[in-house]
Each structure stands twice: as structure tokens, then as C-alpha cells.
Design a protein around this motif. Structure first.
Motif, mmCIF file in Angstrom:
data_model
loop_
_atom_site.group_PDB
_atom_site.id
_atom_site.type_symbol
_atom_site.label_atom_id
_atom_site.label_comp_id
_atom_site.label_asym_id
_atom_site.label_seq_id
_atom_site.Cartn_x
_atom_site.Cartn_y
_atom_site.Cartn_z
ATOM 1 N N ILE A 286 -18.574 -1.237 -1.613
ATOM 2 C CA ILE A 286 -19.081 -0.408 -2.983
ATOM 3 C C ILE A 286 -20.473 0.351 -3.106
ATOM 4 C CG2 ILE A 286 -17.071 -2.014 -3.928
ATOM 5 C CD1 ILE A 286 -19.935 -2.975 -5.621
ATOM 6 N N HIS A 287 -20.548 1.326 -3.801
ATOM 7 C CA HIS A 287 -21.321 2.061 -3.973
ATOM 8 C C HIS A 287 -22.863 1.486 -3.538
ATOM 9 C CE1 HIS A 287 -20.869 0.919 -8.443
ATOM 10 N NE2 HIS A 287 -21.827 1.928 -8.347
ATOM 11 N N TYR B 203 -15.876 -7.496 -7.126
ATOM 12 C CA TYR B 203 -16.758 -6.362 -6.095
ATOM 13 C C TYR B 203 -18.860 -6.702 -6.273
ATOM 14 C CZ TYR B 203 -13.018 -3.516 -5.723
ATOM 15 O OH TYR B 203 -11.692 -3.191 -6.074
ATOM 16 N N LEU B 204 -18.994 -8.350 -6.788
ATOM 17 C CA LEU B 204 -20.267 -8.321 -6.343
ATOM 18 C C LEU B 204 -20.292 -10.060 -7.055
ATOM 19 C CD1 LEU B 204 -22.982 -6.738 -8.191
ATOM 20 C CD2 LEU B 204 -22.202 -6.787 -5.635
ATOM 21 N N GLU B 205 -21.288 -10.885 -5.636
ATOM 22 C CA GLU B 205 -21.266 -12.481 -6.576
ATOM 23 C C GLU B 205 -22.367 -12.156 -7.344
ATOM 24 O OE1 GLU B 205 -19.596 -15.157 -3.055
ATOM 25 O OE2 GLU B 205 -21.759 -15.178 -2.776
ATOM 26 N N GLU C 52 -9.471 -6.066 0.859
ATOM 27 C CA GLU C 52 -11.267 -6.355 1.176
ATOM 28 C C GLU C 52 -11.813 -7.440 2.121
ATOM 29 O OE1 GLU C 52 -11.277 -5.409 -3.916
ATOM 30 O OE2 GLU C 52 -11.657 -6.773 -2.624
ATOM 31 N N LYS D 9 -14.556 -1.830 3.997
ATOM 32 C CA LYS D 9 -14.849 -0.881 2.282
ATOM 33 C C LYS D 9 -15.959 -2.324 1.767
ATOM 34 C CE LYS D 9 -11.699 -2.170 -1.680
ATOM 35 N NZ LYS D 9 -10.224 -1.865 -2.508
ATOM 36 N N ASN E 131 -3.542 -3.249 -7.775
ATOM 37 C CA ASN E 131 -3.427 -2.448 -6.406
ATOM 38 C C ASN E 131 -2.182 -2.931 -5.781
ATOM 39 O OD1 ASN E 131 -6.031 -0.822 -5.745
ATOM 40 N ND2 ASN E 131 -6.947 -2.368 -5.690
ATOM 41 N N GLY F 197 -17.504 -8.841 -12.954
ATOM 42 C CA GLY F 197 -16.153 -8.898 -13.242
ATOM 43 C C GLY F 197 -14.819 -8.801 -12.543
ATOM 44 N N LEU F 198 -15.636 -7.075 -11.713
ATOM 45 C CA LEU F 198 -13.957 -6.459 -11.325
ATOM 46 C C LEU F 198 -14.228 -7.340 -9.639
ATOM 47 C CD1 LEU F 198 -15.388 -2.692 -11.886
ATOM 48 C CD2 LEU F 198 -12.601 -4.092 -12.431
ATOM 49 N N GLN G 49 -7.475 -9.243 -15.581
ATOM 50 C CA GLN G 49 -7.933 -10.611 -15.062
ATOM 51 C C GLN G 49 -8.404 -11.805 -15.262
ATOM 52 O OE1 GLN G 49 -9.069 -8.156 -10.864
ATOM 53 N NE2 GLN G 49 -11.434 -9.473 -12.133
ATOM 54 N N PRO H 286 -15.712 1.272 -7.887
ATOM 55 C CA PRO H 286 -14.765 0.515 -7.928
ATOM 56 C C PRO H 286 -13.754 1.310 -8.731
ATOM 57 C CG PRO H 286 -16.680 -1.303 -8.250
ATOM 58 C CD PRO H 286 -17.342 0.583 -8.591
ATOM 59 N N ARG H 287 -12.075 1.398 -8.362
ATOM 60 C CA ARG H 287 -10.977 2.005 -8.717
ATOM 61 C C ARG H 287 -11.419 3.819 -8.487
ATOM 62 N NH1 ARG H 287 -7.830 -1.369 -8.233
ATOM 63 N NH2 ARG H 287 -6.630 -0.221 -10.002
ATOM 64 N N TYR I 244 -6.319 -4.679 -1.666
ATOM 65 C CA TYR I 244 -7.248 -4.390 -1.917
ATOM 66 C C TYR I 244 -8.128 -3.969 -0.697
ATOM 67 C CZ TYR I 244 -6.788 -5.783 -5.963
ATOM 68 O OH TYR I 244 -7.072 -5.854 -8.413
ATOM 69 N N GLN J 145 -20.537 -6.095 -14.485
ATOM 70 C CA GLN J 145 -19.235 -5.263 -14.730
ATOM 71 C C GLN J 145 -18.354 -4.982 -13.310
ATOM 72 O OE1 GLN J 145 -17.548 -3.219 -17.719
ATOM 73 N NE2 GLN J 145 -16.130 -1.817 -15.937
ATOM 74 N N LEU J 146 -19.684 -5.043 -12.162
ATOM 75 C CA LEU J 146 -19.448 -5.129 -10.401
ATOM 76 C C LEU J 146 -18.541 -6.470 -10.812
ATOM 77 C CD1 LEU J 146 -21.494 -2.890 -9.083
ATOM 78 C CD2 LEU J 146 -19.207 -2.137 -9.980
ATOM 79 N N ARG K 69 -8.389 -11.967 -1.212
ATOM 80 C CA ARG K 69 -8.023 -11.099 -2.683
ATOM 81 C C ARG K 69 -6.497 -10.344 -1.735
ATOM 82 N NH1 ARG K 69 -11.451 -6.737 -5.983
ATOM 83 N NH2 ARG K 69 -11.354 -8.019 -8.172
ATOM 84 N N GLN L 7 -10.900 0.604 -14.121
ATOM 85 C CA GLN L 7 -11.756 -0.672 -14.691
ATOM 86 C C GLN L 7 -11.311 -1.589 -15.540
ATOM 87 O OE1 GLN L 7 -15.944 -0.576 -13.981
ATOM 88 N NE2 GLN L 7 -15.232 0.941 -12.011
ATOM 89 N N LYS M 8 -19.208 -8.134 -0.536
ATOM 90 C CA LYS M 8 -19.255 -8.819 -1.761
ATOM 91 C C LYS M 8 -20.589 -9.917 -1.633
ATOM 92 C CE LYS M 8 -14.911 -10.312 -3.652
ATOM 93 N NZ LYS M 8 -14.910 -11.828 -4.748
ATOM 94 N N MET N 75 -8.022 -3.132 -15.219
ATOM 95 C CA MET N 75 -8.445 -4.162 -14.398
ATOM 96 C C MET N 75 -9.159 -6.292 -14.566
ATOM 97 S SD MET N 75 -9.375 -4.150 -10.368
ATOM 98 C CE MET N 75 -9.709 -5.309 -9.309
ATOM 99 N N LEU N 76 -10.117 -5.594 -15.731
ATOM 100 C CA LEU N 76 -10.401 -6.836 -16.699
ATOM 101 C C LEU N 76 -10.012 -7.236 -17.478
ATOM 102 C CD1 LEU N 76 -14.771 -4.265 -16.537
ATOM 103 C CD2 LEU N 76 -14.021 -7.140 -14.988
#
Lengths: 63, 196
Positions: B77-78, A61-63, B52, B75, B46, A58-59, B113, B16-17, B50, A55-56, B40, B106, B57, B109-110
Motif C-alpha cells: 500500500i502507498h 493493511y497495517l499491523e 497479499e 503488493k 475481492n 481496520g482494512l 468485515q 487500499p481499494r 487479494y 482506517q488502514l 487472506r 473501503q 503489513k 469492506m469495513l
């Protein structure tokens, strides 16, 4: 039987510094510990957790 | 601003989001040096960008660049907070948003995209994210070099002034809070859970 791996010089020097800071007796001990911990973490990821990572990814935020 | 925070690295984090881009916009407007690469660009998800950095990543593979973030805001992510090198001082502004809203946003957004997300029910995905947040909270609590300030997204949208002031105090007290508040646009709060 021990195996050898190659790392870039810069990375090796960073690991030497990190191992000293963290109190390891040698850089070898530090690297083995870090790799063991990382591998265990990845091995223990459940299917659902892998999906959550997807999920991350796809969004974006991760490679 | 770099003087006020010295070598401290400011991190905006959360799912995210959850409002992380909004907080980045606020801190940027308030006078902080935001570390971004513009890779991005702004889109429907957004509209204001972003904020970012592609390197984030790849934190699991390489965190050597984090040294350059001292005195700046990034930024993260958790899930990637634990990849930050522990030999720096951090101030983490952690965005909290209702999980239903996060998942709904999310999914939108998916869809936009055209990328693949998790093959899980929203309920299961939400439970995993909540567990990840608990784990990250526990990890942060064990590390004195990470100071954390939580911001509830719905409270920020409803009344940004006191939150901007509280964030400013947390980050050293030199930000322009009026400029921060002006970045909050309730019209961009599009995925609301019922009753909020």
C-alpha cells in the motif's frame, strides 16, 4: 547519560552493513540517526493521521 | 519473467481499494511471479483474491524479506512504500482511483468485515489520503531506483488493452497482454462516483 539496548545479532550485522553503505562513520551514529528520525515521525503524527492509519489497520493493511 | 526483470522488484501500489488486487491478478496472468502467501482468501470484497503477503503489513518492523521479492511482484500500500529498502531497483505500478470511490469501497469492506475504521468524516479522511499520496509521489520522485507507472482505474476498466500493453512495456515487454486483459471484469467496478 547513554543507555544500552539489545538487538539480535543478525539485525546488528545488517545495521553495520547499512551504515557502511550509507556512509556513516559508525554503526552507533547510524542507529541513533535512524531512531531519532523514526521517533520524530511518530511524535509528529496528528490525531487525524493516526485515525487514517486506523482506517488502514481496520482494512487489514497495517499491523 | 525473472530473467527479463533481473533483480528488479515489481511493486503494485496505491490506496487500499484502488484496484491493486486487479493489477496483481493481471500481472500474475501475464506471467509474472506474484509473491503472496494466500493468508487472506477471496471474499465479497475481492472475489478473485487479494494477492497479499502478511509480511508487507510488518514492513515498518522488518523489511529483510524484501530481498526475496527480486524478480517478482508484490503488493504494497502507498503508505508503506517508504519502508522498502532503498538498495534495490523497483518498478512501481501505481493505481489511481477517484478518492470518492476508494472511500466508498473501503467503507463497504469495513462494514462487511465488522472492523473499525477511522473516526473521521469522509471529507477529512479523503484529504489525508490525498496528502499522503502527494508525499509518497514526492518521495518516489527523489529516488531514481524507483521507476513509477501510473494506472487510472476507471481507464483500465473502460479500455484495458492499451493499458495492459503500456504496463507490459514498462515491465520489460515479456508479459502476455491478452491474458492480462481477460482479468478485467467491468462487473467488479461496483463503487462508481456519479458520472464515471
Amino acid at each position: 547519560m547513554a543507555k544500552k539496548i539489545k538487538v539480535e545479532k543478525d539485525l546488528y550485522e545488517r545495521m553495520v552493513t547499512a551504515a557502511e553503505k550509507a556512509g556513516y562513520t559508525s554503526v552507533d551514529e547510524f542507529i541513533v540517526h535512524v531512531l531519532d528520525r523514526k521517533a520524530a515521525k511518530l511524535e509528529n503524527l496528528s490525531t487525524d493521521e493516526k485515525e487514517a492509519e486506523q482506517q488502514l489497520r481496520g482494512l487489514g493493511y497495517l499491523e | 519473467m525473472a530473467d527479463a526483470m533481473g533483480n528488479t522488484i515489481t511493486v503494485v501500489s496505491g490506496l487500499p481499494r484502488s484496484g491493486t488486487s486487479l493489477m496483481m491478478q493481471m500481472l500474475d496472468a501475464g506471467g509474472m511471479d506474484a509473491m503472496t502467501d494466500g493468508h487472506r482468501t477471496a471474499d465479497d470484497d475481492n472475489p478473485r483474491g487479494y494477492y497479499e503477503l502478511e509480511n508487507v503489513k510488518r514492513l515498518r518492523a522488518d523489511n529483510s524479506w524484501v530481498a526475496d521479492a527480486q524478480g517478482k511482484v508484490i503488493k504494497v500500500i502507498h503508505l508503506l512504500l517508504r519502508e522498502l529498502p532503498e538498495n534495490y531497483e523497483y518498478r512501481v505500478v501505481f493505481m489511481r482511483r477517484y478518492i470518492e470511490e476508494v472511500l466508498s469501497s473501503q467503507m463497504k469492506m469495513l462494514e462487511r468485515q465488522g472492523t473499525k475504521g477511522a473516526d473521521l468524516t469522509a471529507e477529512k479522511l479523503g484529504a489525508i489520503f490525498q496528502k499522503q499520496l502527494q508525499d509518497v509521489d514526492a518521495w518516489l520522485a527523489d529516488r531514481p531506483q524507483f521507476k513509477v507507472f501510473d494506472v487510472k482505474y476507471h481507464e483500465l476498466i473502460a479500455d484495458p488493452q492499451p493499458i495492459a500493453e503500456a504496463v507490459n512495456t514498462f515491465l520489460g515487454g515479456e508479459l502476455n497482454t491478452q491474458a492480462m486483459v481477460e482479468k478485467v471484469d467491468p462487473a467488479l467496478y461496483r463503487q462508481r462516483k456519479s458520472g464515471s
